[in-house]
Every structure is written in C-alpha cells, then in structure tokens.
Design a protein around this motif. Sequence first.
Motif, PDB file in Angstrom:
ATOM      1  N   ASP A 197      70.337 130.906  29.482  1.00 19.37           N
ATOM      2  CA  ASP A 197      71.162 130.016  30.301  1.00 19.37           C
ATOM      3  C   ASP A 197      71.694 130.750  31.528  1.00 19.37           C
ATOM      4  OD1 ASP A 197      70.837 127.835  28.575  1.00 19.37           O
ATOM      5  OD2 ASP A 197      72.522 128.488  27.334  1.00 19.37           O
ATOM      6  N   VAL A 238      79.690 134.152  29.439  1.00 21.15           N
ATOM      7  CA  VAL A 238      79.451 134.358  28.011  1.00 21.15           C
ATOM      8  C   VAL A 238      78.366 133.444  27.450  1.00 21.15           C
ATOM      9  CG1 VAL A 238      81.739 135.305  27.570  1.00 21.15           C
ATOM     10  CG2 VAL A 238      81.375 132.842  27.355  1.00 21.15           C
ATOM     11  N   ARG A 239      77.569 132.862  28.346  1.00 20.95           N
ATOM     12  CA  ARG A 239      76.444 132.047  27.885  1.00 20.95           C
ATOM     13  C   ARG A 239      75.295 132.954  27.456  1.00 20.95           C
ATOM     14  NH1 ARG A 239      74.784 128.771  32.659  1.00 20.95           N
ATOM     15  NH2 ARG A 239      75.418 130.658  33.746  1.00 20.95           N
ATOM     16  N   GLU A 240      74.354 132.380  26.747  1.00 20.90           N
ATOM     17  CA  GLU A 240      73.188 133.136  26.318  1.00 20.90           C
ATOM     18  C   GLU A 240      72.377 133.565  27.535  1.00 20.90           C
ATOM     19  OE1 GLU A 240      72.567 134.231  23.228  1.00 20.90           O
ATOM     20  OE2 GLU A 240      74.440 133.281  22.636  1.00 20.90           O
ATOM     21  N   LYS A 241      71.588 134.615  27.370  1.00 19.25           N
ATOM     22  CA  LYS A 241      70.824 135.207  28.470  1.00 19.25           C
ATOM     23  C   LYS A 241      69.926 134.186  29.176  1.00 19.25           C
ATOM     24  CE  LYS A 241      68.248 139.366  29.535  1.00 19.25           C
ATOM     25  NZ  LYS A 241      69.166 140.426  29.869  1.00 19.25           N
ATOM     26  N   THR A 292      78.575 135.586  21.340  1.00 16.91           N
ATOM     27  CA  THR A 292      78.329 136.076  19.982  1.00 16.91           C
ATOM     28  C   THR A 292      78.364 137.602  19.908  1.00 16.91           C
ATOM     29  OG1 THR A 292      75.942 135.995  20.385  1.00 16.91           O
ATOM     30  CG2 THR A 292      76.942 134.077  19.306  1.00 16.91           C
ATOM     31  N   PRO A 297      76.851 137.580  26.002  1.00 16.40           N
ATOM     32  CA  PRO A 297      76.926 136.360  25.188  1.00 16.40           C
ATOM     33  C   PRO A 297      78.147 136.381  24.261  1.00 16.40           C
ATOM     34  CG  PRO A 297      74.693 137.210  25.228  1.00 16.40           C
ATOM     35  CD  PRO A 297      75.568 138.253  25.868  1.00 16.40           C
ATOM     36  N   ASP A 340      81.898 129.907  30.513  1.00 15.43           N
ATOM     37  CA  ASP A 340      80.847 129.476  29.594  1.00 15.43           C
ATOM     38  C   ASP A 340      80.230 128.199  30.142  1.00 15.43           C
ATOM     39  OD1 ASP A 340      82.802 127.623  29.085  1.00 15.43           O
ATOM     40  OD2 ASP A 340      83.042 128.098  26.981  1.00 15.43           O
ATOM     41  N   ASN A 369      77.006 139.329  32.272  1.00 18.00           N
ATOM     42  CA  ASN A 369      76.603 138.487  31.150  1.00 18.00           C
ATOM     43  C   ASN A 369      76.731 139.239  29.828  1.00 18.00           C
ATOM     44  OD1 ASN A 369      73.671 137.333  29.611  1.00 18.00           O
ATOM     45  ND2 ASN A 369      75.456 136.078  29.924  1.00 18.00           N
TER      46      ASN A 369
END
Length: 138
Positions: A61, A56-59, A76, A74, A97, A72
């Motif tokens: 990362d 669930v990290r940003e693209k 949000t 995110p 995460d 993946n």
Amino acid sequence: MEQFIEFVINHPLHVGALAALVGALAFTEMRKGGQSVSTAELTGLVNRDLGVVLDVREKADFAKGHIVNAINIPFTKIKERASELDKYREQTIIVVDAMGQHSGSVVKELKAAGFTQVVRLSGGMNSWTSDSLPVVKK
C-alpha cells in the motif's frame, strides 16, 4: 425489562453516576489514541522541520502512494522496529494509516516506548488524497 425501567426510575443518582463513569471511560480511552492533526497541520509541521511522517500501512500500500519523505513501518511491526525512530525523538511523529483505523494503537505503542510527541493524521491517507495533496509512488 420492566424491572430495569423500575430500577432507573427508583435510583436516578446511581444511573446518573454510572452514565458519567461510562462517559469518562469512553473519553479517556479515546484520548489514549492520541491527538489528531489535519492535513494542513501535518504540512505545516513537516515544512517547518518539526515533524516526521510515519506511514504504518503495509509495504504494498505504501508503494502505491505515500506522503513525501514518509518512513514506512507496518503497524504489525511497530514494536520490533520502534528503535528506528530514535533519531526523531526531538520531532513530532505523525502517524498515518489508510483511514485512521490503526494509527491510534500505533500512537499508544510509541508513547509506551518513550516517544512523547506523537500525533496521528485524522482520516489517514484517505483524507490526504481527498484533499488532493501530492503522493509519491515507488
């Protein structure tokens, strides 16, 4: 402050009940974040085809390094994109995460969306990399 101390001394049952209720509330809130698994448990679930990793990290990362075959989404965007996980309803979804700060809320969201087998990686990618486990870079 003197009145507070006097109240505590004069009403130990009330203070004890309040402390017990606060403890129960804290325990309940922590449990809502979901069960956590270790890196070894995650590896076992994935190797037996019982689990799927949701990063669930940003693209950006995610592209720097992620667990093999991780999906993946995110954190949000989890509400909007939870339907992408429908084909994994029979498997355990392991939420990963960066360090464990967002995975609990994602577990709550997925459980609210009807997913029953959702856990989180304790310590997130930080624990994965500190255990010298392999990552894939895109």
